[in-house]
Design a protein around this motif. Structure first.
Motif, PDB file in Angstrom:
ATOM      1  N   UNK A 270       0.843  -1.186   0.000  1.00 32.52           N
ATOM      2  CA  UNK A 270       0.000   0.000   0.000  1.00 32.52           C
ATOM      3  C   UNK A 270       0.878   1.235   0.000  1.00 32.52           C
ATOM      4  N   UNK A 271       0.288   2.378  -0.409  1.00 30.43           N
ATOM      5  CA  UNK A 271       1.027   3.639  -0.296  1.00 30.43           C
ATOM      6  C   UNK A 271       0.092   4.790   0.019  1.00 30.43           C
ATOM      7  N   UNK A 272       0.692   5.808   0.629  1.00 30.51           N
ATOM      8  CA  UNK A 272      -0.021   7.001   1.068  1.00 30.51           C
ATOM      9  C   UNK A 272       0.702   8.228   0.533  1.00 30.51           C
ATOM     10  N   UNK A 273      -0.055   9.264   0.178  1.00 27.54           N
ATOM     11  CA  UNK A 273       0.506  10.546  -0.218  1.00 27.54           C
ATOM     12  C   UNK A 273      -0.029  11.605   0.740  1.00 27.54           C
ATOM     13  N   UNK A 274       0.877  12.269   1.439  1.00 27.45           N
ATOM     14  CA  UNK A 274       0.514  13.282   2.439  1.00 27.45           C
ATOM     15  C   UNK A 274      -0.493  12.752   3.450  1.00 27.45           C
TER      16      UNK A 274
END
Length: 372
Positions: A270-274
């Motif tokens: 998974x990935x998150x931006x800000x």
């Protein structure tokens, strides 16, 4: 052999503090779907996703975050020369001493005054890297970093990666063109186009965020059903493309969780931006189908994602971080082609510069730097 998949946590607290800590732990160390009785796998996967504030909220400006028991490694580039930082990591690629430098353009969220600058120069080098082995290896790790692309940055070739190998060397090892058997790698990278449909939808440089992933059950680009003998990173991207900005500091975090048993495909990434979840690929978390080496999200044509069998050997874990800025001649040629068609887009034909700051690797969700 059953592999450990959850972290043991034991604290003694009372009153309101106990409630607050329990809530924070639930966000930072979400359980697997099978650990939640009475819930469907899809619902559990959706409910377990952490977002927003993470363990960084306990350390305003990231001050002291390296002392948190869940943190394996933290780097803010405030101490030492480039060479000393390279020794702290383990391996540094800085051809001719012209790629990697310290900069006073620091991420504004942190409390430091320096960042790390990497510049790829056409005809002289292809960028550089820092590389670290994360001993002894873990079944799940999160990596958060801040990054800023120069206002004239073009397309790239490869970017930041988490990897796993049994008894890894102290330097990075590539594997382009082949399917691994006892290792894996996934990169959070800008891509030049969205590939949920054919032909792909192009985006201006640096592009849109996606995962570029190698693992033992990856697909080949050669045939529609994914069979073949030549393998390059498989594409995983959100349904709604997330454009990579230029001339702006952003917080990127990504996570890999190993499959819990050799016979299960319950691994994920998974990935998150800000601090906002941007993409999660876990069993049942999305619906789509495979076309060659691309996983295309499609609620009508697809079926729930099967998950990842990253490993069949319990010794294979998450144990490598590759802070990479690789801009090949092919990437510069892509820039030339794009600039010829889009005169309104500013692209540097000679150099490509990025800045990194406030890197943290931990066993739980980290989140953006807290301002206190």
């Amino acid at each position: 052999m059953k592999m450990k998949s959850r972290l043991a946590r034991s604290v003694t607290v009372t009153g309101v503090g106990a409630v607050a800590l329990a809530l924070l732990n639930a966000r930072l160390f979400p359980p697997r779907p099978e650990d939640q009785p009475g819930a469907t796998a899809v619902a559990a996967v959706e409910d377990a996703v952490p977002q927003g504030a993470g363990l960084a909220t306990k350390y305003p400006g990231d001050a002291g975050i390296e002392r948190d028991p869940a943190v394996l490694f933290a780097e803010d580039f405030e101490a030492g020369t480039v060479e000393e930082i390279g020794k702290r990591w383990g391996d540094l690629s800085n051809k001719g001493g012209k790629v990697v430098a310290l900069s006073d353009d620091a991420a504004p969220a942190g409390s430091g005054k320096r960042s790390l600058q990497m510049t790829a120069t056409r005809g002289e080098n292809e960028g550089g890297h820092l590389f670290k082995v994360l001993e002894p290896g873990h079944d799940q790790l999160y990596c958060r970093f801040y990054v800023k692309f120069a206002p004239d940055h073009g397309f790239i070739h490869h970017f930041v990666k988490l990897q796993g190998a049994i008894d890894p060397p102290r330097y990075p090892v590539g594997g382009a063109g082949s399917r691994p058997t006892d290792s894996w790698t996934t990169g959070i990278e800008p891509a030049d186009a969205s590939r949920h449909k054919y032909p792909g939808t192009p985006f201006p440089p640096p592009g849109i965020w996606h995962f570029y992933t190698y693992w033992p059950e990856m697909r080949s680009w050669e045939n529609p059903d994914g069979t073949g003998t030549s393998f390059y990173g498989n594409n995983f991207e959100p349904k709604d493309p997330i454009v990579v900005p230029r001339d702006k500091w952003i917080c990127v975090e990504f996570m890999v969780r190993m499959n819990s048993d050799p016979d299960k495909t319950d691994g994920e990434q998974a990935f998150w931006i800000d601090g906002k979840l941007a993409g999660r690929f876990a069993p049942g978390s999305v619906v789509g189908y495979w076309m060659r080496d691309c996983y295309r999200l499609d609620d009508e044509k697809g079926k729930p994602f099967e998950g990842f069998r990253w490993r069949k050997d319990p010794r294979l874990t998450v144990n490598k971080l590759w802070l990479l800025h690789y801009v090949s001649e092919n990437a510069f040629k892509m820039n030339d082609d794009y600039a010829a068609k889009h005169a309104e887009v500013r692209i540097n034909a000679k150099t490509a510069t990025v800045w990194f700051d406030d890197i943290v690797v931990a066993r739980g969700y980290i989140g953006p730097v807290s301002r206190g």
